[in-house]
Design an enzyme around this catalytic site. Sequence first.
Site, short mmCIF file in Angstrom:
data_model
loop_
_atom_site.label_atom_id
_atom_site.label_comp_id
_atom_site.label_asym_id
_atom_site.label_seq_id
_atom_site.Cartn_x
_atom_site.Cartn_y
_atom_site.Cartn_z
N LEU A 150 29.96 61.03 84.10
CA LEU A 150 30.50 61.99 83.15
C LEU A 150 29.43 62.44 82.16
O LEU A 150 29.34 63.64 81.85
CB LEU A 150 31.70 61.38 82.40
CG LEU A 150 32.38 62.32 81.39
CD1 LEU A 150 32.91 63.57 82.08
CD2 LEU A 150 33.51 61.59 80.66
N ARG A 193 27.30 60.38 74.65
CA ARG A 193 26.45 59.29 74.16
C ARG A 193 27.01 57.95 74.65
O ARG A 193 28.15 57.58 74.37
CB ARG A 193 26.41 59.32 72.63
CG ARG A 193 25.76 58.11 71.98
CD ARG A 193 24.28 58.04 72.19
NE ARG A 193 23.68 57.01 71.36
CZ ARG A 193 22.57 56.37 71.66
NH1 ARG A 193 21.94 56.64 72.79
NH2 ARG A 193 22.07 55.45 70.86
N HIS A 227 23.83 65.35 65.35
CA HIS A 227 24.63 65.27 66.56
C HIS A 227 25.03 66.65 67.08
O HIS A 227 25.72 66.75 68.09
CB HIS A 227 25.87 64.41 66.31
CG HIS A 227 25.53 62.97 66.05
ND1 HIS A 227 25.30 62.48 64.79
CD2 HIS A 227 25.33 61.93 66.89
CE1 HIS A 227 25.00 61.20 64.86
NE2 HIS A 227 25.01 60.84 66.12
#
Length: 763
Positions: free
Chosen positions: A18, A525, A704
């Site tokens: 994924l 992440r 991020h």
Amino acid sequence: MIITHNLGFPRIGVQRELKRALEAYWAGKISADELEGTGRELRARHWNAQAQSGLSFVPVGDFAWYDHILEWTTLLGAVPARFAQSDKSDVSLDTLFRMGRGRAPQGTPAAACEMTKWFDTNYHYIVPELVPQQSYRIARSYLFDQIREAQALGHRVKPVIPGPLTWLWLGKGDAYNSVNDSAKLALLDKLLPVYQDVLLQIKALGVEWVQIDEPILGLDLPASWQEAFPRVYQALANSGVKVLLASYFEHLKDNVQVLQGLPVHGVHIDLVRAPDQLNDVLAVLSKDQVLSLGLIDGRNIWRTDLDQASALVAPLLAQRGDRLWLAPSCSLLHVPVDLEAEQDLDAELRSWLSFAMQKLDELAVLADAVSVAPAQTTLAVLQRQRVALQAKAHSPRIHNSAVQARLAASASLARERTPFAQRIAVQQKKLSLPAYPTTTIGSFPQTAEIRVSRRDWKNGVIGDSAYQSAMRKEIEHVVRFQEKIGLDVLVHGEAERNDMVEYFGELLGGFAFTQNGWVQSYGSRCVKPPIIFGDVARPAPMTVAWSAYAQSLTDKPVKGMLTGPVTLLQWSFVRDDQPRETTCRQLALALRDEVLDLEAAGIAVIQIDEPAFREGLPLHRADWARYLEWAVDCFRLSTGGVKDETQIHTHMCYSEFNDIIEAIAAMDADVITIETSRSNMELLGAFEDFHYPNDIGPGVYDIHSPNVPDVDWMVALMQKAASRLPRERLWVNPDCGLKTRGWPETEAALIKMVSAAQALRYT
């Protein structure tokens, strides 16, 4: 046959399929259809694996492209106005990605939504943004599509959705001042009809049970929130689908009264984290309600004592019959997928471990073990479990007498540092930093070349000399870049580090590592937590050579970069045979040696990151004081030997600090850098109200997100900070490390950040 079920399964795939698909889609390398295809393949694989393990139901709705709370927020149509979502069209996957990371292949970039920790885990969720005028509607069909998808594959499904009260509790907005603001409950009038529609659509698909997660039942809830539960679940009681109310992560304590007469068909409780709540729950459930026992640890990777679990289940099974279900304690999202992918792991250690697939196997064995006639295969598995647990308890590799002796004598190492006002004057004389000094949090982009060099070195393709040469080349590149753009306190960039926790674990005794033990942290992440199985010791310096080399390249100060003891503890799978406090103190002593060696090597600034400091906080306030006492003490133990002129930094991110600000101050770091960009400097309120005495670096841009911040925007954020805190105490820095970013955006963002600091110095 006893009912077994699962609360959720890891989404990422054993090889992080994924992650790879998401990042390829974001980079424009694959289409949306190809991304959707990867999702379908992973869901099918995971449903089949769970069904083959013998589960009575497989969970549906636990799959998420970024995070399960964000998925649900978009289903509810609760999209902030800046994402320009039409009230009539469905929320697209690209809009979901823009909410999570600020950017997607389609749609205008915008500031990403705030992100914070999921209760006391290292999983992050995207915070719902609440506004009083918000309307709710079913704006995405993913849940119903996935139910049909699983049913078409022949599975008996149990959809999993966040509860309305938990979703509201987690949400924030300008009109709501705190996470537990009871004013948010006024939104239930608009929210509950959508939940009713969702349950009706689930029922129309032929589903019998739905799992509604309300983990806030493990928190200290105000009376207004407790009183809302009967109202909410009465409103949901007429859908025709049976509701399993799921709580996990903690003891229900006073919230157990909420269950009395609650119109739900069953309740799930976590008996791994809170085994002593069982009798309290039994006392309030009716004989007709299902009780689901969470007996397999969904948060750690050690084998379950199935004999102990069987002894608990057997008498309850006799009382409740088919109204007793068995399950893991919580979603298996928090553990790696499959131990079978770890064939290179030490055989003895491997025999002690259990990943997601093995936990489902344990669940099946437990269910058969308490049956009238357990199978011979079950009895054989039980015997193997006993042997493994006995071997673990008595293994000499777990215990280190030298570490234990040093820990026993460690009280004499603690000392009060000179008051901050005196220390900072000495440090400023030595460092000669300007107003609004600039720095970064530590890591710089980990390029493909860096990863190849590290992989080739570990695989023996290149030798130590070639590897060190490659890393030194990258360190010099990072140092020269920072000098060129005018940063004030530099870092070496951490090219040699695979992960801020795993790197240190590889160099400490008492740790072990997996090859594929990946766990999702947020979005794409993933982290690979090390395993702390024994006493922790530092055989040799871990970072000194790299930091000393970087410092030799420049006259500017270079920060030594360490991960703190609490974060090393929280972000590892920790041994379960001694208190976590004991393990944390062992880690602190190992880090203390590293700090003193860095200081002796001429490193004048040392950062000890503690982003997990609040994450370790117990969920019930009554337990806070003891945790904060030893967590602060461990940080101070790791730093307590330095001279006044050595400046100690720490870093914290993506947590609420307001209610633990006194403990943060007690850590007595000279400088704390914190994440504040996504929350628009909201967190600084705690530091202002408390009159935090030391230096603060509020993160001025969100690392991020790939979006590059504007100079004016960063200046405005820092001016907002300077209106609340003394300007001479403020640093300018990103809100977290830059490891996951690319070089072009990193260069552009840092150049603008330095420009913002320079503008601030002349205002």
